[in-house]
Design an enzyme around this catalytic site. Structure first.
Site, short mmCIF file in Angstrom:
data_model
loop_
_atom_site.label_atom_id
_atom_site.label_comp_id
_atom_site.label_asym_id
_atom_site.label_seq_id
_atom_site.Cartn_x
_atom_site.Cartn_y
_atom_site.Cartn_z
NE ARG A 198 38.32 44.61 48.15
CZ ARG A 198 39.73 45.29 47.87
NH1 ARG A 198 40.21 45.92 46.64
NH2 ARG A 198 38.64 46.92 48.45
NE ARG A 219 39.54 47.23 52.41
CZ ARG A 219 39.70 47.70 51.69
NH1 ARG A 219 41.09 47.27 50.82
NH2 ARG A 219 39.69 48.97 51.66
NE ARG A 240 44.79 56.14 49.31
CZ ARG A 240 44.83 53.90 48.58
NH1 ARG A 240 45.41 53.23 48.74
NH2 ARG A 240 43.68 53.86 49.09
NE ARG A 251 37.52 52.14 50.15
CZ ARG A 251 37.57 51.82 49.69
NH1 ARG A 251 36.23 50.78 50.15
NH2 ARG A 251 37.96 50.25 49.48
CE LYS A 287 45.18 50.69 44.75
NZ LYS A 287 43.91 50.02 44.59
P1 ADP Z 1 42.59 46.84 44.89
O1 ADP Z 1 43.37 46.35 45.43
O2 ADP Z 1 43.09 48.22 43.33
O3 ADP Z 1 41.54 48.03 45.84
P2 ADP Z 1 41.86 44.51 44.04
O4 ADP Z 1 42.57 43.55 43.73
O5 ADP Z 1 41.81 44.08 45.72
O6 ADP Z 1 42.03 45.66 44.40
O7 ADP Z 1 40.60 43.50 43.55
C1 ADP Z 1 39.13 44.31 43.96
C2 ADP Z 1 38.21 43.06 43.57
O8 ADP Z 1 37.95 43.21 42.04
C3 ADP Z 1 39.25 41.82 44.56
O9 ADP Z 1 37.50 41.11 44.80
C4 ADP Z 1 39.87 40.58 42.92
O10 ADP Z 1 39.19 39.43 43.13
C5 ADP Z 1 39.08 41.37 42.32
N1 ADP Z 1 39.58 41.75 40.58
C6 ADP Z 1 40.79 42.14 40.60
N2 ADP Z 1 41.33 42.48 39.50
C7 ADP Z 1 40.36 41.83 38.58
C8 ADP Z 1 40.01 41.87 36.94
N3 ADP Z 1 40.88 41.68 36.64
N4 ADP Z 1 38.34 41.40 36.33
C9 ADP Z 1 37.19 41.13 37.65
N5 ADP Z 1 37.78 41.52 38.71
C10 ADP Z 1 39.09 41.97 39.35
P1 AMP Z 2 43.51 50.38 50.71
O1 AMP Z 2 42.86 49.28 51.15
O2 AMP Z 2 44.40 50.64 49.70
O3 AMP Z 2 42.22 50.85 49.76
O4 AMP Z 2 43.30 51.56 51.75
C1 AMP Z 2 42.38 51.47 52.79
C2 AMP Z 2 42.21 52.88 53.51
O5 AMP Z 2 43.44 53.38 54.28
C3 AMP Z 2 42.29 54.37 52.43
O6 AMP Z 2 40.75 54.72 52.32
C4 AMP Z 2 42.34 55.10 53.46
O7 AMP Z 2 42.17 55.14 53.99
C5 AMP Z 2 43.95 54.22 54.19
N1 AMP Z 2 45.29 54.74 53.46
C6 AMP Z 2 45.65 53.32 52.46
N2 AMP Z 2 47.03 53.80 52.09
C7 AMP Z 2 46.68 55.52 51.98
C8 AMP Z 2 47.68 56.37 51.86
N3 AMP Z 2 48.93 55.89 50.76
N4 AMP Z 2 47.65 57.37 52.12
C9 AMP Z 2 46.20 57.58 53.34
N5 AMP Z 2 45.26 57.06 53.53
C10 AMP Z 2 45.79 55.23 52.96
#
Ligand code: ADP
Ligand code: AMP
Length: 220
Positions: free
Chosen positions: A127, A161, A88, A172, A13
């Site tokens: 990541r 993270r 969410r 999660r 995302k």
């Molecule tokens: P989210 O925001 O959904 O938690 P991220 O965009 O941070 O996910 O992506 C999670 C990890 O996977 C990051 O390290 C990113 O660089 C990698 N990543 C994102 N999209 C892809 C993809 N299509 N293929 C491989 N790795 C990806």
């Molecule tokens: P994310 O960076 O989107 O993976 O979110 C990290 C953490 O933030 C999650 O595991 C939740 O604890 C909190 N969080 C982020 N967005 C939301 C949401 N829309 N509703 C509830 N908790 C959230």
């Protein structure tokens, strides 16, 4: 254009939201990033959410809705935004509808990143993020062009993270399955839910999202 990117942790995302932000000049509203900024500032919200986030569970709807309602009314969101990590839960989706109706706005699309949950752990374990601009990288799948230097802002300061580990990922993913997946039928019933293959490589996912957005632009 107002979009939601939906998918479990590690679905891509944030990666895709940044690309859309750069391509279309939309604002990225990532609730996780907003909460992490509150934690870094050690303010009231940060103090309330720190432990919940560390546990991998969701923070209370009321707090998130308050935070988004405040942010979405800023002038920079008028041109459009990408919601990344929100809503969410079903109550959050309902609150978003009400917020948008009050602003006389509507959602254009909800894009679901369809992924293989078994492969997400590798994504989140690899990541790392630029501490200065938030650009997201992966040790194997998306390395900076010059090792140790952020492609986007040139910083050499990266962070990992604390919730990107197998134990918290389990919590999660359960939260996603139990609390977030039920919002998919909500958007399907509205006819704005689209799905892309989130396991394809990063460029291919971007192309698939662009194709959806092109289609929407043609039909509106
Ligand atoms: P989210 O925001 O959904 O938690 P991220 O965009 O941070 O996910 O992506 C999670 C990890 O996977 C990051 O390290 C990113 O660089 C990698 N990543 C994102 N999209 C892809 C993809 N299509 N293929 C491989 N790795 C990806
Ligand atoms: P994310 O960076 O989107 O993976 O979110 C990290 C953490 O933030 C999650 O595991 C939740 O604890 C909190 N969080 C982020 N967005 C939301 C949401 N829309 N509703 C509830 N908790 C959230």
């Amino acid at each position: 254009m107002r979009l939601i990117l939906l998918g479990p942790p590690g679905a891509g995302k944030g990666t895709q939201a940044r690309r859309l932000m750069q391509k279309y000049g939309l604002v990225q509203l990532a609730t996780g990033d907003m909460l992490r900024a509150h934690i870094a500032a050690d303010d009231d919200i940060g103090k309330r959410v720190k432990e919940i986030m560390a546990s991998g569970q969701l923070v209370p709807d009321q707090l998130i809705v308050f935070m988004i309602a405040e942010r979405i009314s800023h002038p920079d969101c008028e041109k459009g935004f990408i919601l990344d990590g929100f809503p969410r839960t079903v109550p959050q989706a309902e609150a978003l509808d009400k917020m948008l109706a009050d602003l006389d706005q509507k959602l254009d699309a909800v894009i679901k990143l369809k992924v293989d949950e078994g492969k997400l752990l590798k994504r989140i374990e690899g990541r790392f993020t630029c501490a200065d601009c938030g650009a997201s990288y992966h040790q194997e799948f998306h390395k900076p062009k010059v090792e140790g230097i952020c492609d986007e802002c040139g910083s050499d300061h990266f962070v990992v993270r604390p919730d990107d580990n197998p134990e918290k990922m389990k919590v999660r993913l359960t939260a996603f399955r139990e609390q977030t997946a039920p919002i998919l039928p909500y958007y399907e019933a509205k006819g704005i839910l689209h799905s892309v293959d989130g396991m394809a490589d990063i460029d291919a996912v971007s192309d698939a999202i662009d194709a959806i957005l092109d289609k929407i632009a043609i039909s509106t």
